[in-house]
Enzyme design. Structure first.
Site, PDB file in Angstrom:
ATOM      1  N   ASN A 172       0.806  -1.228   0.000  1.00 35.04           N
ATOM      2  CA  ASN A 172       0.000   0.000   0.000  1.00 35.04           C
ATOM      3  C   ASN A 172       0.834   1.271   0.000  1.00 35.04           C
ATOM      4  O   ASN A 172       0.318   2.340  -0.290  1.00 35.04           O
ATOM      5  CB  ASN A 172      -0.955  -0.003   1.192  1.00 35.04           C
ATOM      6  N   CYS A 223       0.147   7.390   8.858  1.00 29.80           N
ATOM      7  CA  CYS A 223      -0.610   6.323   9.514  1.00 29.80           C
ATOM      8  C   CYS A 223      -2.076   6.735   9.535  1.00 29.80           C
ATOM      9  O   CYS A 223      -2.447   7.789   9.035  1.00 29.80           O
ATOM     10  CB  CYS A 223      -0.081   6.050  10.910  1.00 29.80           C
TER      11      CYS A 223
END
Ligand code: PLP
Length: 354
Positions: A125, A298
């Site tokens: 990703n 994140c």
């Protein structure tokens, strides 16, 4: 989805309204199955890939082997569930070592209760690097291990064929292919046992309790159908991505295209530039109308050190500057020109160019 919202029945009810809702659900199941060449009976709808990944990892394995570049929704439950965990390194180009992944795990048998599991994502990703899942599956299969592939990033970007990959479990997410957020699926290969994570209802063949989110599932199904159609534009997207990268390297020759030496998703570019800050690049590009993400962002939106880029051996100076650029099926030449001219302006203003 709007039409499905008007369907008032519960898919578990036997009356006409219930059967109507059931038919919406089953149509979507067929659409999602077609995208990954699975059987509709193998699709279990979930709240997303995080749940699908947690579910597989929580199934009582005695040993789990994962690559160090897996998504947190694989790594965190893998570390938490008490199994012997083997975390394997990836190369500088971000590829997991095929043999390491399966041979370091003892072939303890393939049962979900106490057996061994190998987890490898289809594509990363942060970098878009494609992993050798079919090879790993072949080797793992010969050792009697179960195989799970997180297909989230590859879905709709490269063809994914559950049968050809020969994996036991495949995690899917709707929002990565333009569908609604908060819905996904775990594909559980026919004949493979997996104890449910969410219990207390007979839905989804008793594998996932709770009334299904019919409208979201309908959106997922339609997105899957569109994604299958759009797979034909892969070459066009790759071409645009390559032009974007060529533009970046022309303006800032010291930029690094992370994972460039490996097979990569056609739509993803992870660009690092020593001396730059990913957070600043994201903000400056945003002000120029270009939405990118920090490679190391994140879920809280904060930029920390990227575990994936660190696992690849990237120096902190590079990993802290990494941004991920994703192209979609509607991206065109004008978008690439806009990106390159924004990059050029940012480089000129901050003396990023070497
Ligand atoms: N796996 C990968 C590789 C991802 O990139 C993501 C989300 O970005 C997930 C799993 C989690 O998916 P979801 O947002 O559907 O829970």
């Amino acid at each position: 989805m709007l039409t499905a919202l008007d369907v008032v029945g519960n898919p578990s009810s036997v009356h006409a309204e219930g059967r109507h809702a059931r038919s919406v659900l089953e149509t979507a199941r067929e659409q999602v199955a077609r995208l990954v060449n699975a059987k509709p009976s193998e699709i279990v709808f979930t709240s997303g890939a995080t749940e699908a990944n947690n579910w597989v990892l929580a199934a009582g394995w005695s040993e789990i082997a994962v690559s160090g570049a897996e998504h947190d929704s694989v790594l965190v439950p893998a570390r938490a569930n008490g199994a012997r965990l083997i975390e394997l390194p990836v190369t500088r180009d971000g590829v997991a070592c095929v043999e390491d992944l399966v041979t370091k795990i003892a072939p303890a048998g393939a049962s979900a209760n106490g057996g061994s599991l190998v987890c490898l994502q289809i594509a990363n990703n942060e970098t878009g690097v494609i992993q050798p899942v079919a090879e790993v599956a072949e080797l793992a299969r010969s050792l009697g291990l179960r195989i799970h592939a997180d297909a989230v990033q590859g879905l709709g970007r490269v063809p994914i064929d559950m049968q050809a990959l020969d994996v036991d479990f495949l995690s899917l997410s709707s929002h990565k292919i333009g569908g609604p957020k908060g819905v996904g699926a775990l594909v559980v290969c026919d004949g493979v046992e997996l104890r449910p994570l969410i219990v207390g209802g007979g839905q989804e063949r008793r594998l996932r309790a709770g009334t299904e989110n019919v409208a979201a599932v309908a959106g997922f199904g339609t997105a899957a159908e569109c994604a299958l159609r759009d797979l034909s534009s892969v070459a066009r997207i790759r071409n645009l991505r390559d032009r974007l990268e060529a533009g970046v390297l022309r303006i800032t020759p010291n930029a690094v295209i992370v994972g460039r030496g490996s097979p990569r998703l056609p739509n993803t570019s992870c660009i690092a530039l020593a001396g730059a800050s990913a957070e600043t690049l994201v903000i400056k590009l945003d002000l120029a109308g270009v939405a990118v993400s920090a490679g190391a962002a994140c879920s809280s939106g904060k930029v920390g050190e990227s575990r994936v880029l660190k696992a690849m051996g990237l120096e902190p100076e590079l990993s802290q500057s990494a941004i991920r650029v994703s192209l979609g099926s509607e991206t065109d030449e004008k978008d690439i020109e806009a990106f390159v001219s924004a990059w050029s302006a940012i480089a000129a203003a901050s003396a990023m160019a070497a």
